[in-house]
Design a protein around this motif. Sequence first.
Motif, PDB file in Angstrom:
ATOM      1  N   ASP A 148       0.582  -1.159   0.102  1.00 10.78           N
ATOM      2  CA  ASP A 148      -0.072  -0.198  -0.450  1.00 10.78           C
ATOM      3  C   ASP A 148       0.844   1.736   0.352  1.00 10.78           C
ATOM      4  OD1 ASP A 148      -3.394  -0.510   1.043  1.00 10.78           O
ATOM      5  OD2 ASP A 148      -1.688  -2.267   1.509  1.00 10.78           O
ATOM      6  N   THR A 149       1.841   1.410   0.922  1.00  9.11           N
ATOM      7  CA  THR A 149       2.641   2.626   1.250  1.00  9.11           C
ATOM      8  C   THR A 149       3.392   2.390  -0.405  1.00  9.11           C
ATOM      9  OG1 THR A 149       2.484   1.976   3.289  1.00  9.11           O
ATOM     10  CG2 THR A 149       4.763   3.250   2.542  1.00  9.11           C
ATOM     11  N   LEU A 150       3.836   1.761  -0.484  1.00 12.53           N
ATOM     12  CA  LEU A 150       4.706   1.401  -2.209  1.00 12.53           C
ATOM     13  C   LEU A 150       4.200   2.318  -2.861  1.00 12.53           C
ATOM     14  CD1 LEU A 150       7.657  -1.561  -3.055  1.00 12.53           C
ATOM     15  CD2 LEU A 150       5.902  -0.251  -3.747  1.00 12.53           C
ATOM     16  N   LEU A 151       3.123   1.366  -3.160  1.00 10.65           N
ATOM     17  CA  LEU A 151       2.121   2.204  -4.523  1.00 10.65           C
ATOM     18  C   LEU A 151       1.935   3.632  -4.287  1.00 10.65           C
ATOM     19  CD1 LEU A 151      -0.051  -0.572  -4.973  1.00 10.65           C
ATOM     20  CD2 LEU A 151       1.686  -0.055  -6.498  1.00 10.65           C
ATOM     21  N   THR A 152       1.416   4.034  -3.217  1.00  9.97           N
ATOM     22  CA  THR A 152       0.829   5.417  -3.256  1.00  9.97           C
ATOM     23  C   THR A 152       2.460   6.497  -3.081  1.00  9.97           C
ATOM     24  OG1 THR A 152      -0.908   5.234  -1.596  1.00  9.97           O
ATOM     25  CG2 THR A 152       0.300   7.158  -1.337  1.00  9.97           C
ATOM     26  N   ALA A 153       2.957   5.362  -2.697  1.00 11.04           N
ATOM     27  CA  ALA A 153       4.942   6.501  -2.955  1.00 11.04           C
ATOM     28  C   ALA A 153       5.167   6.247  -4.361  1.00 11.04           C
ATOM     29  CB  ALA A 153       5.989   5.722  -2.236  1.00 11.04           C
ATOM     30  N   ALA A 201      11.050  -1.180  -2.152  1.00 14.30           N
ATOM     31  CA  ALA A 201      11.662   0.604  -2.351  1.00 14.30           C
ATOM     32  C   ALA A 201      12.019   0.813  -1.605  1.00 14.30           C
ATOM     33  CB  ALA A 201      10.324   0.866  -3.077  1.00 14.30           C
ATOM     34  N   LEU A 202      13.286   1.856  -1.745  1.00 17.56           N
ATOM     35  CA  LEU A 202      14.091   2.916  -1.512  1.00 17.56           C
ATOM     36  C   LEU A 202      13.363   3.763  -1.607  1.00 17.56           C
ATOM     37  CD1 LEU A 202      17.690   1.723  -2.153  1.00 17.56           C
ATOM     38  CD2 LEU A 202      15.993   0.795  -0.701  1.00 17.56           C
ATOM     39  N   THR A 259      14.577   3.845  -6.142  1.00 14.86           N
ATOM     40  CA  THR A 259      14.523   2.852  -6.713  1.00 14.86           C
ATOM     41  C   THR A 259      13.505   1.222  -6.700  1.00 14.86           C
ATOM     42  OG1 THR A 259      16.963   3.225  -6.191  1.00 14.86           O
ATOM     43  CG2 THR A 259      17.214   0.877  -6.160  1.00 14.86           C
ATOM     44  N   LEU A 260      12.968   0.964  -6.892  1.00 12.00           N
ATOM     45  CA  LEU A 260      12.067  -0.312  -7.396  1.00 12.00           C
ATOM     46  C   LEU A 260      12.948  -1.689  -6.731  1.00 12.00           C
ATOM     47  CD1 LEU A 260       9.195  -1.652  -6.463  1.00 12.00           C
ATOM     48  CD2 LEU A 260       9.053  -0.706  -9.002  1.00 12.00           C
ATOM     49  N   GLU A 297      14.469   3.838 -10.929  1.00 12.87           N
ATOM     50  CA  GLU A 297      14.949   3.022 -10.814  1.00 12.87           C
ATOM     51  C   GLU A 297      14.790   1.803 -10.480  1.00 12.87           C
ATOM     52  OE1 GLU A 297      19.910   1.016 -11.124  1.00 12.87           O
ATOM     53  OE2 GLU A 297      19.221   2.684  -9.917  1.00 12.87           O
ATOM     54  N   VAL A 298      14.829   0.774 -11.957  1.00 12.48           N
ATOM     55  CA  VAL A 298      13.426  -0.391 -11.536  1.00 12.48           C
ATOM     56  C   VAL A 298      14.391  -1.496 -11.747  1.00 12.48           C
ATOM     57  CG1 VAL A 298      11.591  -2.093 -12.095  1.00 12.48           C
ATOM     58  CG2 VAL A 298      11.439   0.577 -12.223  1.00 12.48           C
TER      59      VAL A 298
END
Length: 390
Positions: free
Chosen positions: A302-307, A379-380, A315-316, A362-363
């Motif tokens: 949830d947090t990652l997608l919002t970020a 994610a960073l 970086t993902l 970056e991925v």
Amino acid sequence: MDLFTHDELNELTKHHDQPCVSIFLPTERKGPDVLKGRVRLKNLLGKAEEQLQEQGLAEGNIKRMLAPAWQRVEDEQFWQHQSDGLALFLAEDGMRQFRVPQSFQESVHCRDHFYINPLLPLLQANGQYYVIAVSQGDVRLLEGTRQGLEELEKDSLPKDLNSALGWWHEQNTSFHSMQQKSGARRGDDTVIYHGHDTDQTEHELKTYFRKIDEVVAETLKGKSAPLLFAGVDYLFPFYQEINEYPHLQQEMIHGNPDDWNASEIHDRAWQIIEPKLQASEQQLVDQFHERAAHELATADLDTLLTAAQFGLVETLVVSSSARLPGQYNTETQTIIYANKNDEQSEDLIDRAVLMTLESSGEVIGFEKEKLPTELPLFALLRAPLSTVAK
């Protein structure tokens, strides 16, 4: 083989809000199984037709969109020139194809954008590397992964040293003296120039390497994978001096590459590349743990997608083979998860990848077992979690 670059990625991600078909399948380089790809592609195109029909696309539009891929099915010569995997991207404006040194699981994706996750390892230094192999009689630029190494067809590369330094060789200058003498220690090459001033010879060698470097720099523009030099020890300092690609490695592959095929070069190169890859992966994992303590990293979806939606993912790191079906609502920043077998649902990893790339993040693709998290991604962040708190 077709080089998949950041420019190609950017072109693919421009396709939005229109029918897009992404097809991935394993292929064979040689042998009796090379034509199995035709059968695989035929079956996948049948699935693509079914999915597009279910989405309400007109029959005529489906036929026009998939026609270039059907032409590949019938082209026997095409299947004789494959790598380890084939990726096809079809839209109303045509088809893009990539024959790459990476095997894929068979899959087809019909969405409003192209599905690019399986190709992500080709854009990073995740086991990807390049070799510039230089000898008296040949120049080769090769691309490699964990699986192997394959030559990139570059007609613009100089043919060989003889053609570049014709006058020198015509007058019996002995290039063979550059080869390591039998029994000589590595790095202890003895060079003898017959009949010409050493400074002039060095000037000609630099001219030769400058021609090579121009092609390498243009071909690898925007890439971050390491480049290894393969050749006799004496030549490497000349190439180092001329080189403009920022990821040329200090280590080299010693010897005359004329004696090796691509598989043998890969074996030598991987001894150098694998420890670097392991160190790079461990560094990312260490960064995740360190930054998570300061709310600058997350594995919470949830947090990652919002970020990612608000451009805060620096970086993902994802498992390029993983899939998390569901729907992400950009207005409420909430997720509705779907059944893992629901192939029509959105892939939440795919959504995270696209949003990260759109904000210049970056991925990086990881093997799933090397991820330090339960979910197949982390994610960073560019800013603390509180910045994206709901």
